[in-house]
Enzyme design. Structure first.
Site, short mmCIF file in Angstrom:
data_model
loop_
_atom_site.label_atom_id
_atom_site.label_comp_id
_atom_site.label_asym_id
_atom_site.label_seq_id
_atom_site.Cartn_x
_atom_site.Cartn_y
_atom_site.Cartn_z
N HIS A 125 -4.82 -8.90 3.85
CA HIS A 125 -6.26 -8.78 4.01
C HIS A 125 -6.71 -9.58 5.23
O HIS A 125 -6.33 -10.73 5.41
CB HIS A 125 -7.00 -9.31 2.78
CG HIS A 125 -6.90 -8.40 1.60
ND1 HIS A 125 -7.17 -8.82 0.31
CD2 HIS A 125 -6.58 -7.08 1.51
CE1 HIS A 125 -7.01 -7.80 -0.52
NE2 HIS A 125 -6.65 -6.75 0.18
N ARG A 129 0.85 -1.18 0.00
CA ARG A 129 0.00 0.00 0.00
C ARG A 129 0.89 1.23 0.00
O ARG A 129 2.03 1.19 0.46
CB ARG A 129 -0.91 0.02 1.23
CG ARG A 129 -1.88 -1.15 1.35
CD ARG A 129 -2.74 -0.99 2.60
NE ARG A 129 -3.71 -2.06 2.74
CZ ARG A 129 -3.53 -3.15 3.47
NH1 ARG A 129 -2.38 -3.31 4.11
NH2 ARG A 129 -4.47 -4.08 3.55
N ARG A 180 -0.63 -2.39 -6.84
CA ARG A 180 -0.99 -3.41 -5.83
C ARG A 180 -2.01 -4.39 -6.41
O ARG A 180 -1.89 -5.60 -6.24
CB ARG A 180 -1.55 -2.71 -4.59
CG ARG A 180 -2.02 -3.66 -3.48
CD ARG A 180 -2.36 -2.83 -2.25
NE ARG A 180 -3.21 -3.53 -1.29
CZ ARG A 180 -2.76 -4.34 -0.33
NH1 ARG A 180 -1.46 -4.57 -0.22
NH2 ARG A 180 -3.60 -4.92 0.51
N TYR A 221 -10.21 -10.54 -6.73
CA TYR A 221 -9.19 -10.81 -7.73
C TYR A 221 -9.48 -12.07 -8.53
O TYR A 221 -8.93 -12.26 -9.61
CB TYR A 221 -7.81 -10.88 -7.08
CG TYR A 221 -7.40 -9.55 -6.49
CD1 TYR A 221 -7.06 -8.48 -7.31
CD2 TYR A 221 -7.41 -9.34 -5.12
CE1 TYR A 221 -6.71 -7.25 -6.77
CE2 TYR A 221 -7.06 -8.11 -4.57
CZ TYR A 221 -6.72 -7.07 -5.41
OH TYR A 221 -6.39 -5.86 -4.89
N LYS A 261 -2.77 -1.88 7.59
CA LYS A 261 -4.01 -1.38 8.18
C LYS A 261 -4.23 -2.02 9.55
O LYS A 261 -3.89 -3.17 9.77
CB LYS A 261 -5.19 -1.71 7.27
CG LYS A 261 -5.30 -0.80 6.05
CD LYS A 261 -6.58 -1.09 5.29
CE LYS A 261 -6.76 -0.14 4.12
NZ LYS A 261 -8.03 -0.41 3.38
N HIS A 293 -2.10 2.22 -6.07
CA HIS A 293 -2.94 1.07 -5.74
C HIS A 293 -3.19 0.20 -6.97
O HIS A 293 -3.49 -0.99 -6.83
CB HIS A 293 -4.26 1.54 -5.13
CG HIS A 293 -4.72 0.68 -3.99
ND1 HIS A 293 -4.04 0.60 -2.79
CD2 HIS A 293 -5.77 -0.16 -3.87
CE1 HIS A 293 -4.66 -0.24 -1.98
NE2 HIS A 293 -5.71 -0.72 -2.61
#
Length: 324
Positions: free
Chosen positions: A287, A162, A264, A296, A193, A261
């Site tokens: 994630h 990120r 990514r 994806y 995150k 992004h």
């Protein structure tokens, strides 16, 4: 021009136009909403008045069934789910206000929801485009600038970082470091995150780009521990990196401006295409839920569908009998 002459206490009870005008006066004078917001509310309520006139019903007598029918009509006409949600929000606020004035006994918009918006697929580059961007070499007046931007590109695409994780990288590990790269072990340690740490493999191309950048970084370095710095020695901001990457993609000849992004997304899509291992991609991206990563698989299916359309002799047969 919007006339806002009446106050809430002077609200007429039998005139739709006057009701709307009094409400707009309320949101502008009492709630002090921005002029642009008031204009948007006015447009939404004009639309509501038009629907009411067509149905031969006044605003205070509109029912839940009316609202649902008009929403369905807007949706069938092609209005986006987000656009409908904004219109409903404007209508809902109007009827909440009418209720507070004691002018209606129920809110016809209360339980009406906009159609669900389909989640757009993340934008990812093709493999050839990604390699084209990563391999691009700019004839820069300042070699350190080219080395830095090349390293940034390699890490974003090669590790799926990120933008916040990238700018948080320091030159070396320390107690205060948000992230760092262990070149010997070939791993990037980042703070993602939710303040969750994870480690991501760093490929040979990215390690080579890192080594070149570290050689030249010393010409700019001051006391900042940041891995990626500007010519004055300060840590780069996310916005600075976005501007540089967009410029680099243009110079590399890509038709689509590239943002961090997107690289990514490209990383995740290409790893999944090659491995088919969704759990591994989840771990690499950091994630918390596998459902976030599953988007994806849709990108992967799109890729497979394009390959099929381009390569399979029966892809466009459309019922034609086989030749011979």
């Amino acid at each position: 021009m919007i006339l806002l002459a009446r106050t809430a206490s002077e609200t007429p009870t039998g005139d739709d136009a006057a009701l709307v005008q009094a409400y707009l006066n309320h949101v502008k004078v009492e709630k002090r909403l921005a002029e642009r917001t008031v204009v948007l509310y006015s447009q939404d309520l004009q639309r509501l008045c038009a629907h009411a006139a067509e149905a031969r019903v006044c605003l205070k007598d509109i029912q839940n069934t009316h609202i649902r029918r008009w929403i369905a009509q807007m949706h069938s006409a092609g209005r986006s789910a987000r656009g409908i949600a904004l219109i409903l929000s404007g209508w809902r606020g109007f009827y909440v206000w009418l209720g507070r004035q004691g002018l209606i006994g129920h809110n016809p918009v209360q339980d009406v929801r906009a159609p669900k918006a389909g989640k757009p697929l993340p934008k990812a580059l093709g493999v050839d485009e990604s390699v084209q961007l990563a391999s691009h070499v700019e004839e820069a007046d300042h070699p350190a600038l080219e080395a830095r931007d090349a390293c940034i590109t390699e890490l974003l695409y090669g590790c799926g970082l990120r933008i916040g994780e990238l700018v948080g990288l320091d030159v070396t590990a320390s107690g205060e470091a948000r992230g760092w790269i262990d070149a010997q072990d070939g791993e990037a340690h980042v703070l993602g995150k939710g303040s969750k740490r994870r480690s991501v493999p760093v490929g040979k191309a990215a390690l080579a780009a890192l080594a070149r950048w570290l050689e030249l970084r010393a010409t700019w370095a001051r006391e900042d521990a940041a891995l990626f710095i500007g010519s004055r020695g300060q840590r780069l901001t996310p916005q600075h990196i976005r501007v540089r990457l967009k410029r680099r993609s243009r110079l590399a000849g890509l038709a689509t401006p590239v943002h961090p992004h997107m690289l990514r997304h490209s990383f995740a899509s290409h790893v999944l295409q090659s491995s088919g291992d969704l759990r591994a991609v989840q771990e690499l991206l950091g994630h918390a839920s596998i459902s976030t990563t599953q988007v994806y698989t849709r990108l992967d299916f799109q890729h497979l569908a394009k390959v099929y359309d381009a390569a399979h002799p029966r892809a466009h047969a459309k019922g034609k009998p086989p030749k011979g």
